[in-house]
Design a protein around this motif. Structure first.
Motif, PDB file in Angstrom:
ATOM      1  N   ALA A  88      35.205  52.503  10.809  1.00 54.63           N
ATOM      2  CA  ALA A  88      35.185  53.483  11.888  1.00 54.63           C
ATOM      3  C   ALA A  88      33.869  53.368  12.649  1.00 54.63           C
ATOM      4  CB  ALA A  88      35.342  54.893  11.326  1.00 54.63           C
ATOM      5  N   ARG A 117      35.614  55.746  21.920  1.00 57.48           N
ATOM      6  CA  ARG A 117      35.857  57.188  21.855  1.00 57.48           C
ATOM      7  C   ARG A 117      36.178  57.741  23.232  1.00 57.48           C
ATOM      8  NH1 ARG A 117      32.236  61.028  22.914  1.00 57.48           N
ATOM      9  NH2 ARG A 117      30.533  59.522  22.727  1.00 57.48           N
ATOM     10  N   ARG A 155      41.919  53.607   4.218  1.00 55.52           N
ATOM     11  CA  ARG A 155      40.805  52.693   3.997  1.00 55.52           C
ATOM     12  C   ARG A 155      40.700  52.327   2.531  1.00 55.52           C
ATOM     13  NH1 ARG A 155      35.428  54.545   6.780  1.00 55.52           N
ATOM     14  NH2 ARG A 155      34.704  53.040   5.256  1.00 55.52           N
ATOM     15  N   SER A 214      41.856  57.934   7.622  1.00 51.68           N
ATOM     16  CA  SER A 214      40.902  57.818   6.526  1.00 51.68           C
ATOM     17  C   SER A 214      41.571  57.481   5.200  1.00 51.68           C
ATOM     18  CB  SER A 214      40.113  59.126   6.381  1.00 51.68           C
ATOM     19  OG  SER A 214      40.994  60.203   6.138  1.00 51.68           O
ATOM     20  N   ASP A 261      41.600  58.715  15.765  1.00 54.83           N
ATOM     21  CA  ASP A 261      40.426  59.409  15.276  1.00 54.83           C
ATOM     22  C   ASP A 261      40.240  59.046  13.810  1.00 54.83           C
ATOM     23  OD1 ASP A 261      40.237  60.563  17.733  1.00 54.83           O
ATOM     24  OD2 ASP A 261      41.063  62.499  17.134  1.00 54.83           O
ATOM     25  N   ALA A 262      39.001  58.921  13.384  1.00 53.60           N
ATOM     26  CA  ALA A 262      38.714  58.405  12.044  1.00 53.60           C
ATOM     27  C   ALA A 262      39.417  59.198  10.951  1.00 53.60           C
ATOM     28  CB  ALA A 262      37.208  58.391  11.805  1.00 53.60           C
ATOM     29  N   GLU A 263      39.461  60.517  11.090  1.00 52.74           N
ATOM     30  CA  GLU A 263      40.071  61.318  10.038  1.00 52.74           C
ATOM     31  C   GLU A 263      41.573  61.079   9.940  1.00 52.74           C
ATOM     32  OE1 GLU A 263      39.442  64.026  13.687  1.00 52.74           O
ATOM     33  OE2 GLU A 263      38.386  62.432  12.604  1.00 52.74           O
ATOM     34  N   ALA A 285      32.308  48.799   6.107  1.00 50.97           N
ATOM     35  CA  ALA A 285      31.695  49.831   6.942  1.00 50.97           C
ATOM     36  C   ALA A 285      30.229  50.000   6.587  1.00 50.97           C
ATOM     37  CB  ALA A 285      32.441  51.147   6.770  1.00 50.97           C
ATOM     38  N   THR A 317      38.779  54.777  14.294  1.00 54.40           N
ATOM     39  CA  THR A 317      39.130  53.769  13.302  1.00 54.40           C
ATOM     40  C   THR A 317      40.114  52.783  13.908  1.00 54.40           C
ATOM     41  OG1 THR A 317      38.759  55.233  11.422  1.00 54.40           O
ATOM     42  CG2 THR A 317      40.215  53.381  11.059  1.00 54.40           C
ATOM     43  N   GLY A 362      33.624  57.586  15.451  1.00 52.42           N
ATOM     44  CA  GLY A 362      34.780  58.447  15.267  1.00 52.42           C
ATOM     45  C   GLY A 362      36.125  57.817  15.529  1.00 52.42           C
TER      46      GLY A 362
END
Length: 326
Positions: free
Chosen positions: A234, A187, A311, A308, A303-305, A319, A239, A237
């Protein structure tokens, strides 16, 4: 407005000055390290979060504490003056307490005493080189003679990873790249605290306050997927995905980037194809459905979002299984 603008200019100027002095930007999310000789051991500060190492070549990493009783057995075999109390402490039943007290005893002394002890340990280890952990001490001393980090290496697991392997370095973990080339993803880069194999003195107080005294090596993170695309859970935060020896279509948000590991990669942007140079810096990827590929390996993180919706159920299961990895 003027105040905000001034702050932004000042921050940009600070980044330029850091780069000019060769000082890493603590806000970086990825960077390369290559160990032509063993690199310094560092403590990953808890406030900076965990990081992942992605091997571009075969790598050897020191990361994570060994069993205190096993460390005590190695130190006892050395029969070096100044280690008796450390050996006794390492045999306490509480492993975390044993590690913290032992490291406190080693690093609470002055620099001159640490150097003297490192010399005695290196000489004694050369007489017991049939033991792999002690043979490693001798090898490290060839590059970092008289450094207390050679003694700390006895406390650490040695982990060997192959190209494409992903190794998780938890918050508060001591680690160092001994050989090979690896991409670091996190991060934020933050600031690593030196704990050996460098010219910097060990900041004992800062180390003991932030140290995660957990027993066990750094863990390999499994990827899941089919074809050329592997997804990773992730972490903090961020991925991660890899495209290996092929191509894949991925749906990306606005902040995704790619790094080519062993061979050049590419990304298709409409009718044209843009190259991603092997071993180079992170390259921003366009948002939306994107086609990427490489004859080697291509790491994609965001960033994970942002990732998303890529996945799969298998990635979500991975995870969940890794919830205890720090």
């Amino acid at each position: 407005m003027m105040v905000v603008h001034t702050e932004e200019v000042s921050a940009a100027g600070a980044r330029v000055r850091r780069r000019a002095r060769g000082v890493p930007d603590p806000r970086e999310r990825s960077w390369w390290l290559q160990a032509d000789h063993p690199l310094p051991l560092g403590l990953r500060r808890p406030e900076d979060g965990p990081l992942r190492l992605i091997a571009a070549t075969e790598c050897t990493v020191l990361a994570g504490f060994r069993e205190p009783t096993a460390i005590a057995a190695n130190l006892d075999r050395l029969d070096v003056h100044g280690l008796a109390d450390v050996v006794t402490v390492l045999r306490r039943p509480d492993q975390a307490e044993a590690l913290l007290y032992a490291l406190g005893l080693l690093f609470a002394t002055g620099r001159a005493a640490q150097i003297s002890l490192a010399r005695r340990v290196t000489v004694a280890a050369a007489r017991s080189a049939d033991e792999p952990v002690l043979a490693r001490v001798v090898e490290l001393a060839r590059h970092h003679g008289d450094d207390p980090g050679v003694l700390l290496s006895i406390f650490l697991h040695e982990v060997r990873i192959a190209p494409g392997d992903v190794l998780q370095i938890g918050s508060g973990m001591v680690y160092g790249l001994v050989s090979g080339r690896a991409l670091h993803v996190t991060r934020r880069r933050g600031s690593t605290i030196a704990v050996g194999l460098s010219l910097e003195p060990v900041a004992t107080g800062a180390v003991l306050q932030r140290l995660g005294a957990k027993v066990g090596p750094a863990r390999l993170v499994p990827g899941v997927g089919s074809g050329s695309l592997l997804n990773y859970p992730a972490v903090d935060g961020i991925t991660l995905a890899q495209v290996a020896s092929g191509h894949a279509q991925v749906h990306l948000g606005p902040k995704a980037v790619a790094v080519a590991l062993g061979c050049d990669g590419w990304v298709e942007e409409g009718p044209r194809r843009r190259s991603i140079l092997a071993g180079g810096p992170a390259v921003g990827l366009p948002p939306g459905l994107v086609r990427v590929g490489s004859r080697g390996r291509l790491a994609i993180f965001a960033d994970a979002e942002d990732l998303s919706d890529r996945r799969s159920p298998a990635a979500a299961e991975a995870a969940s299984a890794l919830d205890d990895v720090e």
